[in-house]
Design an enzyme around this catalytic site. Structure first.
Site, PDB file in Angstrom:
ATOM      1  N   PHE A 213      19.180  23.189   1.221  1.00 32.04           N
ATOM      2  CA  PHE A 213      20.170  22.810   1.613  1.00 32.04           C
ATOM      3  C   PHE A 213      20.784  23.771  -0.766  1.00 32.04           C
ATOM      4  CE2 PHE A 213      20.301  18.750  -1.444  1.00 32.04           C
ATOM      5  CZ  PHE A 213      21.951  19.414  -1.845  1.00 32.04           C
ATOM      6  N   LYS A 214      20.097  23.626  -1.312  1.00 37.22           N
ATOM      7  CA  LYS A 214      20.317  23.911  -3.057  1.00 37.22           C
ATOM      8  C   LYS A 214      20.019  25.274  -2.713  1.00 37.22           C
ATOM      9  CE  LYS A 214      20.693  19.507  -4.227  1.00 37.22           C
ATOM     10  NZ  LYS A 214      19.500  19.037  -5.123  1.00 37.22           N
ATOM     11  N   ASP A 215      19.518  25.900  -2.098  1.00 34.05           N
ATOM     12  CA  ASP A 215      19.377  27.509  -1.596  1.00 34.05           C
ATOM     13  C   ASP A 215      20.560  28.283  -1.964  1.00 34.05           C
ATOM     14  OD1 ASP A 215      16.358  27.611  -2.286  1.00 34.05           O
ATOM     15  OD2 ASP A 215      16.092  27.865  -0.152  1.00 34.05           O
TER      16      ASP A 215
ATOM     17  N   LEU B 263      21.414  28.451  -5.572  1.00 37.87           N
ATOM     18  CA  LEU B 263      20.703  28.787  -6.453  1.00 37.87           C
ATOM     19  C   LEU B 263      20.994  29.899  -6.370  1.00 37.87           C
ATOM     20  CD1 LEU B 263      19.492  25.005  -8.026  1.00 37.87           C
ATOM     21  CD2 LEU B 263      20.116  26.350  -8.703  1.00 37.87           C
TER      22      LEU B 263
ATOM     23  N   THR C 248      16.077  20.689  -6.329  1.00 37.38           N
ATOM     24  CA  THR C 248      17.035  21.306  -7.022  1.00 37.38           C
ATOM     25  C   THR C 248      15.693  21.775  -8.057  1.00 37.38           C
ATOM     26  OG1 THR C 248      18.505  19.704  -7.582  1.00 37.38           O
ATOM     27  CG2 THR C 248      18.339  21.735  -8.951  1.00 37.38           C
TER      28      THR C 248
END
Length: 516
Positions: A115-117, A120, A154
């Protein structure tokens, strides 16, 4: 363009700053976190209408409402670049419904399968645009070093997003032995001339504390400016530019549920989020403040249940709390950075209260909020924790019932959602593709206890080989390409350092010297 400024939660950073300054600073002076002075409000019609445009345009609408001080056309262009062919579906974050009232928000269709994509792939573009604007204004004349502490996801997402971006270098620190084999390989094989990765002797909280202390070292900051012409910044969720993209997907998801006929416009939903650092569920709270019909926020903890205990008691206490390694390592966190933003909002934006509580946490490793703040917390949030055994059991139960495979973090959220759900439909944030955590997914499917040795013939497999075995056994769809080919990629980063501030600063100096 709507005007909005950003102030810090501890009241120590001086005058509020525009979005561009908040993004390049990352952390406010004095240790506080930036929050917007004004939270925009969307009407129900404006929220529902988001489903009529592609995801990138939904994100652009939210950003413009929050007062991003960049031209509207720049915001549109950056969002089109952030959310395009780099994701494996045009829906960007599709919703899979397991039954009429249980909906899984798949946040792992980006290049690193986490989900960090969602943030980011976006933050580096806005970071570069913000830095360019500030240079043109004469406000800055240096480049940046992004320093990131990660519990697993992350780090890779930040490396992928910032790799070879001009004017930026990035160093990532992760706890040695505290991430999955796939997560480790994703970081250690990262390409790019401006990237560095360190394993740290200790746990995630040691990494995060070391990085925060490095940020607070004024003498080190002056040295970096003088010797390397570099300033530190952050890509962790302490950076508002990391949090705002997460607000987008909760507003967007409600619009999608309405468009798909799964929720009637205006009817409330609950949202359940697996979280250790609190940013992902805080983003849902901001979406609620914007007008999204979210009723209850369900905070899912693993055995490191500091957030569940806090939400249920009003006391944040890590004095004698053990740090537990669980099947959901990205949630193995005891010091939750984004809780500070939430408490700032719930106190009516009282920086003195926040500074006092954060000082207590740093000094005494505990604090207790006042009764009024606790009542407001309980009005929005409910929380529970899930044992490692129940986490793995949930993976098997959901697969057996729905032929759907959860990663261990989403399994924690699914179990908490079942325990705490009301009559409302519940949206479960699915934070990673299962293939990032193959050994524990295999344990879940085969009834092997957490920490128990895998069968010898399975234990000898690499992470990629084990994932292919799971696909064969379950007849599931393909493994994302970025995860399937890691065995063939050369390991670039093998250095291990201590968690202390001095060690991190020495490693940073060496990295910058090599890259000059």
């Amino acid at each position: 363009m709507v005007e909005n400024l950003y102030r810090d939660t501890r009241g120590r950073a001086g005058d509020p700053v525009p979005f561009t300054q908040a993004v390049v600073d990352g952390l406010a002076a004095g240790g506080g976190l930036y929050v917007p002075e004004h939270i925009p409000h969307f009407t129900l019609d404006e929220i529902v209408d988001l489903a009529s445009v592609p995801y990138a345009q939904r994100a652009a609408r939210v950003y413009k409402a929050f007062g991003v001080d960049l031209p509207d056309e720049t915001v549109d262009t950056l969002m089109a670049a952030a959310y395009g062919s780099n994701f494996d579906t045009e829906d960007i974050c599709p919703i899979t419904s397991l039954d009429d009232k249980t909906h899984v928000l798949e946040l792992w269709h980006g290049p690193t399968s986490a989900f960090k994509d969602m943030a980011l792939q976006c933050l580096p573009l806005f970071f570069s645009a913000s830095a360019e604007k500030l240079r043109a204004q004469g406000a800055i004349d240096h480049t940046f070093l992004i320093l990131v502490a990660t519990s697993g996801d992350t780090g890779k997402a930040a490396l992928e997003g910032f790799a070879d971006k001009p004017g930026v270098q990035i160093g990532v620190l992760y706890p040695e032995g505290g991430v999955s084999d796939i997560q480790h390989k994703q970081m250690a094989t990262q390409t790019g001339d401006n990237v560095m990765v360190w394993a740290v002797r200790g746990n995630f909280d040691d990494c995060q504390t070391g990085v925060k202390r490095t940020f607070s070292d004024k003498q080190f900051a002056e040295e970096l400016q003088k010797v390397h012409h570099v300033a530190l910044s952050s890509a962790n969720s302490i950076n508002w530019g990391r949090l705002l993209p997460q607000v987008v997907y909760y507003v967007s998801s409600y619009a999608v549920l309405v468009a798909q006929g799964k929720v009637a416009a205006g009817d409330p939903i609950d949202v359940c989020v697996p979280t250790g650092n609190f940013g992902n569920i805080l983003a849902a709270w901001y979406a609620k403040q914007m007008g999204t019909p979210i009723e209850r926020l369900l905070c899912a903890s693993n055995e490191n249940r500091v957030l569940a205990d806090f939400i249920n008691t009003g006391t944040y206490d890590i004095r004698d709390r053990p740090f537990v390694l669980t099947p959901s390592p990205s949630m193995d966190i005891l010091v939750s950075s984004n809780l500070e933003r939430q408490l700032f909002e719930l106190t009516g934006r009282d920086p003195q209260a926040i500074a006092s509580w954060m000082d207590d946490l740093a000094r005494e490793r505990a604090f207790r909020v006042d009764p009024d703040t606790f009542a407001k917390l309980r009005a929005d949030f409910a929380s529970d924790s899930v044992s490692s055994e129940d986490c793995l059991k949930t993976i098997k139960d959901v697969y057996d019932e729905h032929s759907y495979l959860l990663d261990p973090h989403t399994a924690v959220a699914f179990e908490v959602a079942q325990r705490l759900r009301s009559d409302n439909p519940v949206l479960i944030a699915s934070t990673a593709h299962w293939a990032k955590f193959g050994p524990n997914v295999y344990r879940g499917l085969h009834g092997i206890a957490p920490g128990e040795d895998l069968p010898a013939e399975v234990a000898s497999l690499t992470g990629c080989q084990l994932n292919r075995l799971i696909v064969k056994e379950t007849d599931l769809p393909f493994i994302p390409a970025g995860l399937a080919s890691l065995d063939e990629a050369p390991l670039r980063f093998t250095e291990t350092i201590d968690a202390g501030e001095a060690s991190i600063e020495d490693a940073t100096r060496a990295f910058l010297s090599r890259n000059q």
